[in-house]
Design a protein around this motif. Sequence first.
Motif, PDB file in Angstrom:
ATOM      1  N   SER A 135       0.844  -1.186   0.000  1.00 38.36           N
ATOM      2  CA  SER A 135       0.000   0.000   0.000  1.00 38.36           C
ATOM      3  C   SER A 135       0.883   1.241   0.000  1.00 38.36           C
ATOM      4  O   SER A 135       2.059   1.187   0.373  1.00 38.36           O
ATOM      5  CB  SER A 135      -0.902  -0.010   1.241  1.00 38.36           C
ATOM      6  N   GLY A 150      -8.669   3.152   4.647  1.00 39.35           N
ATOM      7  CA  GLY A 150      -9.336   4.172   3.838  1.00 39.35           C
ATOM      8  C   GLY A 150     -10.593   4.745   4.431  1.00 39.35           C
ATOM      9  O   GLY A 150     -11.266   5.551   3.781  1.00 39.35           O
ATOM     10  N   LEU A 157     -15.437   3.559   2.587  1.00 37.11           N
ATOM     11  CA  LEU A 157     -14.768   2.544   1.777  1.00 37.11           C
ATOM     12  C   LEU A 157     -15.032   1.159   2.335  1.00 37.11           C
ATOM     13  O   LEU A 157     -15.336   0.218   1.591  1.00 37.11           O
ATOM     14  CB  LEU A 157     -13.266   2.828   1.741  1.00 37.11           C
ATOM     15  N   ARG A 164     -10.503   4.722  -2.470  1.00 41.36           N
ATOM     16  CA  ARG A 164      -9.139   4.202  -2.508  1.00 41.36           C
ATOM     17  C   ARG A 164      -8.187   5.254  -3.080  1.00 41.36           C
ATOM     18  O   ARG A 164      -7.036   5.376  -2.632  1.00 41.36           O
ATOM     19  CB  ARG A 164      -9.086   2.926  -3.337  1.00 41.36           C
TER      20      ARG A 164
END
Length: 472
Positions: free
Chosen positions: A297, A327, A331, A369
């Motif tokens: 990530s 997030g 999300l 995202r």
Amino acid sequence: MSEPADLVVVGAGPAGMAAAVTAVAGGLCVVLVDSGPAVGGQFWRHPPEHARAAIPTGDLHHGLREYRALCEELSAGRAAGRLDLRLVHHVWSAVRDEKDFVVHAVDRREAPRERAVVLRAPRLLVATGAYDRQLPFPGWDLPGVLTIGGLQALLKGGGVAAGSRVALGGTGPFLLPVAAALAARGVEVVAVCEAADPRAWLRHPGTLLRNPGKWAEGARYAAVLARHRVPVSPRTAITGAEGGERVRTVRITSLTSDGSPRPGTERRIEADAVGVGWGFVPQLDLLIPFGCALTESADGNAVVAVDEGQRTTVPGLYAAGESCGVGGAPLAVAEGRLAAESVLADSGAAPVLGRKRLVRARATVARQRAFARAMSLAHPLPAAWSSWLTDETVVCRCEEVTAGAVRAAGVEGGAHDHRQVKQLTRAGMGWCQGRMCGPAVHCLTAQERAYVPAERLIATPVSLGSLAEPDE
């Protein structure tokens, strides 16, 4: 629920709640498991039911309308006999046998007594959220120094402020709601130290424009802080804390572009509580032993790799929420619904969302995202944060391993990741199993790779009696 379960969902936060109600609406029998006393996770944490009227926390929450709607759907699923809600159940392991996923948990509703529980289903959805990422500094182990999430949990869960003069530090937008909530309750917030430069957001104008609710929310927090005259200092950090039986003073320093302390800028501020947060670490304990693929990530964490339907690379295993990347709740809710739709499709059941709602959920995931990625790039960990540490600074609090010992393990011992440092120094072998020190040890020894937590066959402390009980 008398029928065999079709799906076990671990985690009753926003993602797990959304997944459970969607799967139940599609006709599946679902077991929803969570360690907390109520659904909602950390995001929708509330005081105990008997105390909610006396402890107002409505201003601390977002999306309460959706939360209440999900609670109503969960209640309807239980009434229909299709949802088995297991609260105060701590899942310590999940494995797979020839046909089912087998989830091992302990029922702690009658603590200190524990009762072993084994749950089975052909499909498993993991929505276990995340926890605060911490970077050590001299004095961070003093009483009164908490994580930012810990400060907020005290407010949401009991209306409790950790101190009367509070200093906050770290990076990321999460500093703002905690500071605003404390100030609104009469706490003197003496400093909010943001290590990043807010102008970094100007490199992501499209992301901001596509998420107007985010910057509007930030503007509201800024107005609260301005009204209470809370000082917010960019490119600064809490680089030390001092005290005796409790923290009394913090050292605040301006930072250069790489995070090094700027000479001559250190100042001391009196504070009786400190909250520090450097983002979050996904909770992957139940997923890593299955061998599902991970990916990096933008925030430096490894997260579980999923397809557009939240399927992992292990058949029958799904993930949603922060384990797929930190997030936020919108999300997580969208990912939970998509994961449940995949479970329904893979089970041969009819879809629930419909084409328009499915498209909307996927668009939400894509937009959120993108915002999470922009946030990670705008609020990175300071590259030179380790320069704040002395050799005597404790890094692993459980085993009392110092920064000097960790550095020596890397330079003299040849350790190149937190696992090897653990073998040489015991850092990460204590009660928290590296959750507090793991990211920091990783950054001190392996800065170029994403942080992957160590594989643990036992995800949470459990008594020997509970381990033995299933064999009986």
